[in-house]
Design an enzyme around this catalytic site. Structure first.
Site, PDB file in Angstrom:
ATOM      1  N   LYS A   9       0.835  -1.202   0.000  1.00 54.53           N
ATOM      2  CA  LYS A   9       0.000   0.000   0.000  1.00 54.53           C
ATOM      3  C   LYS A   9       0.871   1.253   0.000  1.00 54.53           C
ATOM      4  O   LYS A   9       1.966   1.286   0.578  1.00 54.53           O
ATOM      5  CB  LYS A   9      -0.932   0.000   1.216  1.00 54.53           C
ATOM      6  CG  LYS A   9      -1.977  -1.129   1.210  1.00 54.53           C
ATOM      7  CD  LYS A   9      -3.071  -0.898   0.209  1.00 54.53           C
ATOM      8  CE  LYS A   9      -4.032  -2.079   0.070  1.00 54.53           C
ATOM      9  NZ  LYS A   9      -4.859  -2.307   1.254  1.00 54.53           N
ATOM     10  N   ARG A  29      -2.961 -10.530   4.255  1.00 57.67           N
ATOM     11  CA  ARG A  29      -3.087 -10.573   2.802  1.00 57.67           C
ATOM     12  C   ARG A  29      -1.823  -9.974   2.200  1.00 57.67           C
ATOM     13  O   ARG A  29      -1.484  -8.827   2.471  1.00 57.67           O
ATOM     14  CB  ARG A  29      -4.331  -9.785   2.380  1.00 57.67           C
ATOM     15  CG  ARG A  29      -4.756  -9.957   0.930  1.00 57.67           C
ATOM     16  CD  ARG A  29      -6.115  -9.293   0.706  1.00 57.67           C
ATOM     17  NE  ARG A  29      -6.594  -9.494  -0.657  1.00 57.67           N
ATOM     18  CZ  ARG A  29      -6.309  -8.703  -1.684  1.00 57.67           C
ATOM     19  NH1 ARG A  29      -5.531  -7.637  -1.506  1.00 57.67           N
ATOM     20  NH2 ARG A  29      -6.782  -8.966  -2.892  1.00 57.67           N
TER      21      ARG A  29
END
Length: 257
Positions: free
Chosen positions: A202, A238
Site C-alpha cells: 500500500k 493478505r
C-alpha cells in the site's frame, strides 16, 4: 493469503497476472512458499478505479480458477453472479470489499453455499474513497460498521463462525488512520471474529519511508507492517510477497513464543 490480481490495472502488479498461465504459476508458487489460501480477483479496487461488468470479471478469473482446481481459494468480488460461479468451481471464501452492500443477492449466494466470507470496511467507493476520508473516531466508526455488517450477514443465513472481518486498510483512510486501526486492533477483535489485514504494497508504506510520490510500498515495509499486525492480533495477512511474509512471521512467532 496470497494475492493474485487478474487485472490490467491493479496498483500492485500492473497487469502481470492478466495472462492465465502467469497467474496460475504465481499462485502455485505462493502455495509452495507457505500461503494458506490464494485470493483471486478480476476487478481492480485501487483508488480511482472504475468498475467492470460481471461478464468481463468472470472471463478473467474463471480460467484461473479452473486451472487451480484443488487449491485453497478465495475470490475477491462484490458481484453475486461472480461469487456463485467461483463457489461452483471450488472457491471456499468470498472476499467482498463492499461487505455485502454491493449486490443484494450476495448474502444469499454465500449462505446457500455454506461458504466463508470476509466483510471489509470501505468509506465511499473505489473511485472516490480517498477524497478526504473523515471519521469521528476511525476505530469506533469502523467497529460499528463491521458489527452491523456481521449482524446483517448472520440475519441473511451466513453462519457467524464462517465470517472474518477486514478494517479496510487504504480503503477510505488517511495514512495515520490506517496505522491507528492496527495499533488499536484489539478493539476490533472484541467483535469476536478473526481479523484480516491487507497492508501489502500500500502507498501509505511508501510515504512513511520517505517516498511520497510512489504508489507502491516496498516489500520490506510491507513485511514490517504485517509483523506488527500479527503482533497486534491479526489472524489473516493478505500479501503479494508470500515467501518474505512467511519467513518474517515464522521469526516473529518464534520470538513471541
Amino acid at each position: 493469503m496470497g494475492v493474485i490480481n487478474v487485472t490490467p490495472d491493479s496498483f500492485s502488479d500492473a497487469g502481470v497476472h492478466l495472462r492465465v498461465e502467469a497467474a496460475v504459476t504465481e499462485a502455485w508458487g505462493m502455495l509452495d512458499s507457505g500461503a494458506a489460501i490464494i485470493d483471486v480477483g478480476g476487478e481492480s479496487t485501487r483508488p480511482g478505479s472504475e468498475g467492470i461488468s460481471a461478464e468481463e470479471e468472470l472471463s478473467r478469473i474463471e480460467p484461473v480458477l479452473l486451472d487451480l482446481n484443488g487449491a485453497p481459494l478465495s475470490v475477491d468480488t462484490s458481484k453475486a453472479v461472480v461469487a456463485k460461479r467461483a463457489l461452483e468451481l471450488g472457491v471456499e471464501l468470498v472476499n467482498d470489499v463492499t461487505a455485502l452492500r454491493g449486490d443484494p443477492e450476495m448474502a444469499g449466494v454465500i449462505a446457500d453455499a455454506g461458504a466463508y466470507v470476509c466483510l471489509m470496511h470501505m468509506q465511499g467507493e473505489p473511485r472516490t474513497m480517498q477524497d478526504n476520508p473523515t471519521y469521528d473516531d476511525v476505530v469506533s466508526d469502523v467497529k460499528a460498521f463491521l458489527e452491523e455488517r456481521l449482524a446483517f450477514a448472520v440475519s441473511a443465513g451466513v453462519r457467524e463462525e464462517l465470517v472474518c472481518l477486514d478494517p479496510g486498510i487504504g480503503f477510505g483512510k488517511t495514512i495515520e488512520q490506517n496505522f491507528e486501526l492496527v495499533r488499536r486492533l484489539d478493539e476490533l477483535l472484541a467483535i469476536g471474529r478473526p481479523m484480516l489485514i491487507g497492508f501489502s504494497r500500500k502507498s501509505s508504506l511508501a510515504r512513511i519511508v520517505g517516498d511520497p510520490d510512489s504508489k507502491i510500498g516496498t516489500v520490506a515495509a510491507s513485511v514490517g507492517a504485517a509483523v506488527a499486525a500479527f503482533w497486534c492480533g491479526a489472524t489473516i495477512l493478505r500479501a503479494h510477497d508470500v515467501r518474505e511474509h512467511v519467513d518474517a512471521l515464522a521469526a516473529a512467532k518464534a520470538v513471541r513464543g
